[in-house]
Design a protein around this motif. Sequence first.
Motif, PDB file in Angstrom:
ATOM      1  N   LYS A 267       0.847  -1.250  -0.139  1.00  0.00           N
ATOM      2  CA  LYS A 267      -0.062   0.037  -0.091  1.00  0.00           C
ATOM      3  C   LYS A 267       0.873   1.429   0.075  1.00  0.00           C
ATOM      4  O   LYS A 267       0.360   2.335  -0.260  1.00  0.00           O
ATOM      5  N   LEU A 268       2.101   1.391   0.362  1.00  0.00           N
ATOM      6  CA  LEU A 268       2.979   2.417   0.141  1.00  0.00           C
ATOM      7  C   LEU A 268       3.284   2.763  -1.017  1.00  0.00           C
ATOM      8  O   LEU A 268       4.029   3.920  -1.385  1.00  0.00           O
ATOM      9  N   ILE A 269       3.208   1.918  -2.099  1.00  0.00           N
ATOM     10  CA  ILE A 269       3.400   2.328  -3.617  1.00  0.00           C
ATOM     11  C   ILE A 269       2.685   3.397  -3.783  1.00  0.00           C
ATOM     12  O   ILE A 269       1.471   3.559  -3.807  1.00  0.00           O
ATOM     13  N   SER A 270       3.278   4.560  -4.453  1.00  0.00           N
ATOM     14  CA  SER A 270       2.650   5.675  -4.698  1.00  0.00           C
ATOM     15  C   SER A 270       1.845   5.949  -6.072  1.00  0.00           C
ATOM     16  O   SER A 270       0.842   6.365  -6.107  1.00  0.00           O
ATOM     17  N   GLU A 271       2.250   4.973  -6.933  1.00  0.00           N
ATOM     18  CA  GLU A 271       1.465   4.978  -8.271  1.00  0.00           C
ATOM     19  C   GLU A 271       0.855   3.836  -8.330  1.00  0.00           C
ATOM     20  O   GLU A 271       0.988   2.760  -7.897  1.00  0.00           O
ATOM     21  N   GLU A 272      -0.343   3.703  -9.157  1.00  0.00           N
ATOM     22  CA  GLU A 272      -1.248   2.538  -9.586  1.00  0.00           C
ATOM     23  C   GLU A 272      -0.483   1.594 -10.706  1.00  0.00           C
ATOM     24  O   GLU A 272      -0.193   1.952 -11.820  1.00  0.00           O
ATOM     25  N   LEU A 273       0.185   0.478 -10.069  1.00  0.00           N
ATOM     26  CA  LEU A 273       0.499  -0.448 -11.121  1.00  0.00           C
ATOM     27  C   LEU A 273      -0.222  -1.575 -11.475  1.00  0.00           C
ATOM     28  O   LEU A 273      -1.257  -1.922 -10.832  1.00  0.00           O
ATOM     29  N   PRO A 274       0.010  -2.252 -12.676  1.00  0.00           N
ATOM     30  CA  PRO A 274      -0.723  -3.390 -13.010  1.00  0.00           C
ATOM     31  C   PRO A 274      -0.650  -4.672 -11.974  1.00  0.00           C
ATOM     32  O   PRO A 274       0.194  -4.517 -11.130  1.00  0.00           O
ATOM     33  N   VAL A 275      -1.702  -5.354 -11.913  1.00  0.00           N
ATOM     34  CA  VAL A 275      -1.880  -6.459 -10.884  1.00  0.00           C
ATOM     35  C   VAL A 275      -0.629  -7.303 -10.918  1.00  0.00           C
ATOM     36  O   VAL A 275      -0.410  -7.879 -10.000  1.00  0.00           O
ATOM     37  N   ASP A 276      -0.676  -7.808 -12.278  1.00  0.00           N
ATOM     38  CA  ASP A 276       0.360  -8.814 -12.395  1.00  0.00           C
ATOM     39  C   ASP A 276       1.683  -8.330 -11.945  1.00  0.00           C
ATOM     40  O   ASP A 276       2.733  -9.190 -11.448  1.00  0.00           O
ATOM     41  N   PHE A 277       2.117  -7.140 -12.347  1.00  0.00           N
ATOM     42  CA  PHE A 277       3.349  -6.503 -11.850  1.00  0.00           C
ATOM     43  C   PHE A 277       3.392  -6.445 -10.255  1.00  0.00           C
ATOM     44  O   PHE A 277       4.661  -7.070  -9.860  1.00  0.00           O
ATOM     45  N   LEU A 278       2.358  -6.103  -9.680  1.00  0.00           N
ATOM     46  CA  LEU A 278       2.416  -6.063  -8.147  1.00  0.00           C
ATOM     47  C   LEU A 278       2.748  -7.489  -7.611  1.00  0.00           C
ATOM     48  O   LEU A 278       3.287  -7.631  -6.569  1.00  0.00           O
ATOM     49  N   ARG A 279       2.107  -8.787  -8.170  1.00  0.00           N
ATOM     50  CA  ARG A 279       2.225  -9.960  -7.789  1.00  0.00           C
ATOM     51  C   ARG A 279       3.950 -10.241  -8.124  1.00  0.00           C
ATOM     52  O   ARG A 279       4.375 -11.053  -7.120  1.00  0.00           O
ATOM     53  N   SER A 280       4.452  -9.885  -9.140  1.00  0.00           N
ATOM     54  CA  SER A 280       5.753 -10.264  -9.240  1.00  0.00           C
ATOM     55  C   SER A 280       6.872  -9.561  -8.371  1.00  0.00           C
ATOM     56  O   SER A 280       8.047 -10.078  -7.973  1.00  0.00           O
ATOM     57  N   ILE A 281       6.459  -8.468  -7.558  1.00  0.00           N
ATOM     58  CA  ILE A 281       7.397  -7.862  -6.510  1.00  0.00           C
ATOM     59  C   ILE A 281       6.954  -7.983  -5.175  1.00  0.00           C
ATOM     60  O   ILE A 281       7.359  -7.499  -4.104  1.00  0.00           O
ATOM     61  N   THR A 282       5.926  -8.943  -5.094  1.00  0.00           N
ATOM     62  CA  THR A 282       5.175  -9.276  -3.700  1.00  0.00           C
ATOM     63  C   THR A 282       5.674 -10.872  -3.256  1.00  0.00           C
ATOM     64  O   THR A 282       6.047 -11.580  -4.008  1.00  0.00           O
ATOM     65  N   CYS A 283       6.036 -10.853  -1.975  1.00  0.00           N
ATOM     66  CA  CYS A 283       6.504 -12.019  -1.433  1.00  0.00           C
ATOM     67  C   CYS A 283       5.082 -13.138  -1.287  1.00  0.00           C
ATOM     68  O   CYS A 283       3.978 -12.767  -0.876  1.00  0.00           O
ATOM     69  N   LEU A 284       5.380 -14.315  -2.067  1.00  0.00           N
ATOM     70  CA  LEU A 284       4.166 -15.260  -2.055  1.00  0.00           C
ATOM     71  C   LEU A 284       3.783 -15.752  -0.420  1.00  0.00           C
ATOM     72  O   LEU A 284       3.163 -16.753  -0.583  1.00  0.00           O
ATOM     73  N   VAL A 285       4.609 -15.690   0.161  1.00  0.00           N
ATOM     74  CA  VAL A 285       4.390 -16.107   1.753  1.00  0.00           C
ATOM     75  C   VAL A 285       3.800 -14.971   2.595  1.00  0.00           C
ATOM     76  O   VAL A 285       2.494 -15.439   3.397  1.00  0.00           O
ATOM     77  N   CYS A 286       4.275 -13.785   2.564  1.00  0.00           N
ATOM     78  CA  CYS A 286       3.751 -12.575   3.619  1.00  0.00           C
ATOM     79  C   CYS A 286       2.975 -11.516   2.916  1.00  0.00           C
ATOM     80  O   CYS A 286       2.380 -10.920   3.750  1.00  0.00           O
ATOM     81  N   ASP A 287       2.952 -11.544   1.428  1.00  0.00           N
ATOM     82  CA  ASP A 287       2.434 -10.599   0.759  1.00  0.00           C
ATOM     83  C   ASP A 287       2.731  -9.270   0.994  1.00  0.00           C
ATOM     84  O   ASP A 287       2.086  -8.374   0.800  1.00  0.00           O
ATOM     85  N   HIS A 288       3.843  -8.930   1.371  1.00  0.00           N
ATOM     86  CA  HIS A 288       4.541  -7.779   1.462  1.00  0.00           C
ATOM     87  C   HIS A 288       5.689  -7.564   0.356  1.00  0.00           C
ATOM     88  O   HIS A 288       6.142  -8.399  -0.316  1.00  0.00           O
ATOM     89  N   LEU A 289       6.145  -6.454   0.230  1.00  0.00           N
ATOM     90  CA  LEU A 289       7.205  -6.146  -0.859  1.00  0.00           C
ATOM     91  C   LEU A 289       8.454  -6.809  -0.374  1.00  0.00           C
ATOM     92  O   LEU A 289       8.619  -7.108   0.737  1.00  0.00           O
ATOM     93  N   LEU A 290       9.150  -7.356  -1.403  1.00  0.00           N
ATOM     94  CA  LEU A 290      10.243  -8.230  -1.262  1.00  0.00           C
ATOM     95  C   LEU A 290      11.171  -7.442  -0.620  1.00  0.00           C
ATOM     96  O   LEU A 290      11.592  -6.529  -0.820  1.00  0.00           O
ATOM     97  N   SER A 291      11.695  -8.488   0.404  1.00  0.00           N
ATOM     98  CA  SER A 291      13.021  -7.850   1.286  1.00  0.00           C
ATOM     99  C   SER A 291      14.053  -8.851   0.971  1.00  0.00           C
ATOM    100  O   SER A 291      13.701 -10.153   1.515  1.00  0.00           O
TER     101      SER A 291
END
Length: 1039
Positions: A267-291
């Motif tokens: 939710k901290l991302i300032s721009e509206e990005l495509p859903v597929d792109f958000l899934r690619s930069i999101t952790c599949l375990v915790c649903d946060h941005l990849l760290s």
Amino acid sequence: MAEDSLETDGPRSSMPAELHHPYSKFSHWKFKLFRVKSMEKAPLPRSVMKLCLGGKSKENVEGPGRRLDMKLQEMDVHMSHLRCLCRLCGTALRKVKGPEHEVHGALDEASRGALRRMGCKFTSWPEVILKVFKVDVTEDIETVHPLSFCHRCWTAAIRGGGFCSFSRTRVPEWKPHSSFCPLCSPRKPSLQRSGRKRRKPIRRAQCLAKRTKEHYDIPATGEKRVLRPVADHHHGPALRSWVKPSIQREQWVKSVTHCQKDHLSTKLISEELPVDFLRSITCLVCDHLLSDPVQSPCGHLFCRSCIMKYNHALGPYCPSCNLSCAPSDLVTPAKVFLAVLRSLPLLCPRGDCGEQVRLDSFKDHYRGHQLEEQDADQKSSEKHLDNYLLINKGGRPRQHLLSLTRRAQKHRLKDLKKQVQVFADKEEGGDMKSVCLTLFLLALRAGNEHRQADELEAMMQGRGLGLHPAVCLAIRVNTFLSCSQYHKMYRTVKATSGRQIFQPLHSLRAAEKELLPGHHLFEWQPALKNVSASCHVGIINGLSGWAALVDDSPADTITRRFRYDVALVSALKDLEEHIMDGLRECGLEDSACTSGFSVMIKESCDGMGDVSEKHGGGPVVPEKAVRFSFTVMSVSVLADGEEEAVTIFSEPKPNSELSCKPLCLMFVDESDHETVTAVLGPVVAERSAMKQSQLILSMGGLPRSFRFHFRATGYDEKMVREMEGLEASGSTYICTLCDSSRADASHNMVLHSITRSHDENLERYELWRTNPFSESADELRDRVKGVSAKPFMETQPTMDALHCDIGNATEFYKIFQDEIGEVYRRANPSREKRRSWRAALDKHLRKKMKLKPVMRMNGNYARKLMTQEAVEVVCELVPSEERREALRELMGLYIQMKPVWRATCPAKECPDELCRYSFNSQHFADLLSSTFKYRYNGKITNYLHKTLAHVPEIIERDGSIGAWASEGNESANKLFRRFRKMNARQSKAFELEDVLKHHWLYTSKYLQKFMEAHKDCVEALQPTIDPVENQNDVEVTDF
């Protein structure tokens, strides 16, 4: 007819009629088709029944998603149980009155204040728990360990002051969840008692809240419903509502990873990005941005910490596709993807900021906001402090702070002290002393008082003007100061100089522990037989290994010793600096030399005579003592790829008492063969075990392997005969190296070789014990060559240089008396005449050379007697000129031969004398058999025989005789008496422990290094002790 043949030839022809399907015509082909398709789905048939059922199993029916949900549900139930328990004692939190405390949290104000008053400066609970309960909780995992501890354990930590625990709390061992987990499937022993019916456990009874009958709803057929975990465990039972399985799975996974405070939300991302792109930069375990993203072999992306926790809890499988995904298979994603991820624009969550920040600089940006808040808080506290400053409004003049009493000073500085305490707790971890000293230091620097500032800074850095505890310990040991004497000196110097130059006794005791055996860790490979594997073993009772029988009388002796392997480890650690310097000097790489070290040990054992001390009334009872000691002679290493070993350390003073380390002290007569052998039995057993093993010891930061080689050479003639089971020194068989009798040795003084050995003496003892040939006593004695007892300890066949010198000096002393009385002319003189000759000789030696007569020959008297000057003095009493020349020639030959067996390395120190030794020994023997035939006709002394016959052979084999002598052990006899006076106590057992401890410290290379370094700075220390006297007028004493 065809139908019947079809049924009889089909797959059901062997089945009973009762099991045939009623529609066999229709089901026959369907059965085949169903069986083939089910065989394709089955992974591997394990039984005939599984094949008959179509290969169906629980895995094929439920599917991977269902299995994952069940695992997550079990893990959630397990974690909910962990939240109800105490991490330290395992008790349910609801059973203990008082609040709960987080294991990984910081100390609250009340706890910190209570611990601060008791001297504890910790700021977090993990540090306190590690110190009090000896448990490291920094690596705890949420799926294995509880996250809280009860108020009872909090009370135990506070009472212990943050350093120790006065309770009997035993920290349980927490294990990961399994099918037999004691938390999820508890066993109730009360239900297993006889006479009571065991109830069947309700499935998942632990995760269901207790509800009334009307609250149970019957679900519709085929509907899947999942339980949500209870939010609060301490407000009574709550009803659990039904939630969607996908949402429930997310909650379960988040409870496993527990990363909400560490990872950033999408939710901290300032721009509206495509859903597929958000899934690619999101952790599949915790649903946060990849760290710290990692990529699995199947191509999915996760946070590194999240996938590690997930695999630890649920197994090494991918959370997305359920394929195998071990931690070693995870790799870093492509650099292009990482660049895109780091350039994501994020919106600052602070309301007054609203700035867009890149992901890679978001952490620094947010930290800047936190520093601004801290600065604002500090300014407000300074303003608050200004309100407390008093303003002098006239009237009575305000007194200076230093002129007030201590109570008035505390009252005036009360508010300032609180503010400084707040600052110290916030910025310096509660170290208020360092804050105040730093303020004082800055004030001194600002006033240009740099001398006092330098002294204060040195004291703050631990240097100060005081001596190092090791230096104080070396001074105390080398000057033989008792505890009371040292403490008196410590108080006197502190009172006269105003500075603490010497360290108190408790600092010295702390320094002793690192130098005494039992401090260092080590390992033997293979483990020593019949020897404990414990490393922390100090001084032990030498009688502890005795096996007492019914008829045995109690041992009338007191003995204390170190364990042999532990003492060798301490000696090697004491030489660690010398060994590492030797590796560097030889050009050997430190990391390459981790094995192949060989250590040569010289063993010495000798009696100390009468060591009795009269502390009270009553007669003086003779007390005889024996000491067993060892010396590290050399350390060599065989580097990888080399053929010859390189010596990296050699003892420069092998015959000094500073290098002879004591191992065992006992109050026993050395002639008491049974007691000596019984006390040294465990030492021999440990020595034999160490020969078959190698030591693994950390040296220079790397584990290195050492092998030990023992050479028992530091024994006199009497002790060698005790150890090897030979007859006494007055026996017909005079030599401990060869089988010659006294008559053979007198007729042939030079041509003999070493023939005796420890194994041969054992064989001869068996012949002596069994007498297999039924011989008479004289014949049997001649066969075994003087062996009359069982050899106890293996000794090196050599000669002791010190006792050889003393024995030869005794013989020359008797020759001088015979030449004064001209015994070569008169046979068998009376005893009175011999006494008169001896008196004349003693009187003349005392008059000319200031040699006082002694009751028994010693090393100092022998060194002065065996000189050319002493012969010239004796020749003044000899009437015949011919006999004078014979005496001068005999002494001249002896003086030429003596350096060969006394030198540490004769090939380097006296090569000419070594080359001429055989000629000189033959000439010496000719003189004895001709000119002094009256004394050596058919007889010769033991040491003269060894001097003439065996010296060249021993030097050719060992390279030296003097280096392996027992002079270091003999020189330490006087130390025993001095240390015993230093540690005079009521109990002899405690006396012996103190003597053994301080004698070991006396031989420490570490303390000797401090002592040598301290000798140069005594002049600088003296004006500090007595600053009134002039430095040039002070006579410095050498400690």
